[in-house]
Scaffold this motif. Structure first.
Motif, mmCIF file in Angstrom:
data_model
loop_
_atom_site.group_PDB
_atom_site.id
_atom_site.type_symbol
_atom_site.label_atom_id
_atom_site.label_comp_id
_atom_site.label_asym_id
_atom_site.label_seq_id
_atom_site.Cartn_x
_atom_site.Cartn_y
_atom_site.Cartn_z
ATOM 1 N N LEU A 203 0.820 -1.214 0.000
ATOM 2 C CA LEU A 203 0.000 0.000 0.000
ATOM 3 C C LEU A 203 0.856 1.268 0.000
ATOM 4 N N LEU A 204 2.091 1.156 0.445
ATOM 5 C CA LEU A 204 3.002 2.318 0.474
ATOM 6 C C LEU A 204 3.665 2.574 -0.876
ATOM 7 N N ALA A 205 3.569 1.616 -1.795
ATOM 8 C CA ALA A 205 4.267 1.720 -3.082
ATOM 9 C C ALA A 205 3.758 2.919 -3.876
ATOM 10 N N GLN A 206 4.693 3.763 -4.284
ATOM 11 C CA GLN A 206 4.384 4.941 -5.089
ATOM 12 C C GLN A 206 5.161 4.858 -6.397
ATOM 13 N N GLY A 207 4.505 5.158 -7.508
ATOM 14 C CA GLY A 207 5.211 5.186 -8.781
ATOM 15 C C GLY A 207 4.351 4.707 -9.922
ATOM 16 N N ILE A 208 4.950 4.709 -11.107
ATOM 17 C CA ILE A 208 4.252 4.274 -12.318
ATOM 18 C C ILE A 208 5.020 3.121 -12.968
ATOM 19 N N SER A 209 6.256 3.370 -13.406
ATOM 20 C CA SER A 209 7.045 2.297 -14.012
ATOM 21 C C SER A 209 8.029 1.700 -13.008
ATOM 22 N N ARG A 210 8.327 2.439 -11.976
ATOM 23 C CA ARG A 210 9.200 1.983 -10.890
ATOM 24 C C ARG A 210 8.516 2.401 -9.599
ATOM 25 N N TYR A 211 8.405 1.481 -8.646
ATOM 26 C CA TYR A 211 7.703 1.759 -7.400
ATOM 27 C C TYR A 211 8.696 1.906 -6.260
ATOM 28 N N ASN A 212 8.432 2.870 -5.386
ATOM 29 C CA ASN A 212 9.296 3.156 -4.243
ATOM 30 C C ASN A 212 8.456 3.248 -2.985
ATOM 31 N N ILE A 213 9.123 3.047 -1.846
ATOM 32 C CA ILE A 213 8.469 3.288 -0.564
ATOM 33 C C ILE A 213 9.302 4.281 0.218
ATOM 34 N N SER A 214 8.641 5.006 1.074
ATOM 35 C CA SER A 214 9.299 5.926 1.993
ATOM 36 C C SER A 214 9.642 5.166 3.270
ATOM 37 N N LYS A 215 10.898 5.269 3.702
ATOM 38 C CA LYS A 215 11.248 4.563 4.935
ATOM 39 C C LYS A 215 10.508 5.171 6.123
ATOM 40 N N ASN A 216 10.211 6.475 6.076
ATOM 41 C CA ASN A 216 9.448 7.088 7.166
ATOM 42 C C ASN A 216 8.041 6.508 7.251
ATOM 43 N N LYS A 217 7.411 6.313 6.104
ATOM 44 C CA LYS A 217 6.071 5.699 6.075
ATOM 45 C C LYS A 217 6.152 4.229 6.511
ATOM 46 N N ALA A 218 7.203 3.540 6.110
ATOM 47 C CA ALA A 218 7.367 2.141 6.508
ATOM 48 C C ALA A 218 7.471 2.019 8.028
ATOM 49 N N MET A 219 8.062 3.007 8.663
ATOM 50 C CA MET A 219 8.219 2.962 10.119
ATOM 51 C C MET A 219 6.901 3.180 10.861
#
Length: 180
Positions: A124-140
């Protein structure tokens, strides 16, 4: 009991400020992205050489390593627990590290962080279109179950045994395909 990851540990970054000339040689080692991605417990032999750099965070016994990006949302935030005790071990730049400040059974931690319910939070934290990233702050901010230590050990042993059985059966299937 449930706690947010950030309430019971701190993050650190992977290698930064490196050029290609820093890799492939040197007395230091780094944990590769693929090692983190595919192993709930890091493979201590799946490392690459890098120059030692005292300005970089070293990976310690019990650290959790997380992937920060991938090509699909269901592959971000894959975790791997480091159980090595070597010095001069670093983390690749496409991951971040997490150092628990609470006593955990590390086998439990490895399998709990890869459980479907926790993986769903990462997806659910994955952000992006062709490459997905997560924020470590959100992961925490993800809350995880933290039972009593003796329960963690029992759960961890159960899932480790199950994982070992699956691995044995996969090898048997692969070998039977090769021999036919």
């Amino acid at each position: 009991m449930k706690c947010k990851l950030g309430d019971v540990g701190k993050t650190f970054t992977g290698l930064s400020g490196k050029t290609k000339e820093d890799f492939g040689h040197g007395e230091g080692k780094f944990v590769t992205y693929i090692n983190v991605f595919k192993n709930p417990i890091s493979d201590l032999n799946e490392l690459e050489n890098v120059e030692i750099d005292d300005n970089q965070a070293q990976v310690n016994y019990g650290d959790v390593l997380f992937t920060t990006s991938s090509e699909t949302p269901d592959e971000v935030g894959m975790s791997s627990v480091w159980l090595g005790k070597q010095d001069n071990i670093y983390l690749n730049s496409f991951c971040f590290g997490y150092r628990p400040q609470l006593v955990f059974d590390y086998i439990y931690l490895a399998f709990m962080l890869r459980s479907p319910s926790i993986r769903n939070h990462f997806m659910l934290l994955a952000q992006g279109i062709s490459r997905y990233n997560i924020s470590k702050n959100k992961a925490m901010e993800i809350s995880v179950p933290i039972p009593e230590l003796n329960e963690q050990t029992k759960i961890g042993e159960f899932f480790k045994h199950l994982d070992d059985l699956i691995t044995v059966n996969e090898h048997k299937s692969f070998n039977s395909i090769l021999s036919s």
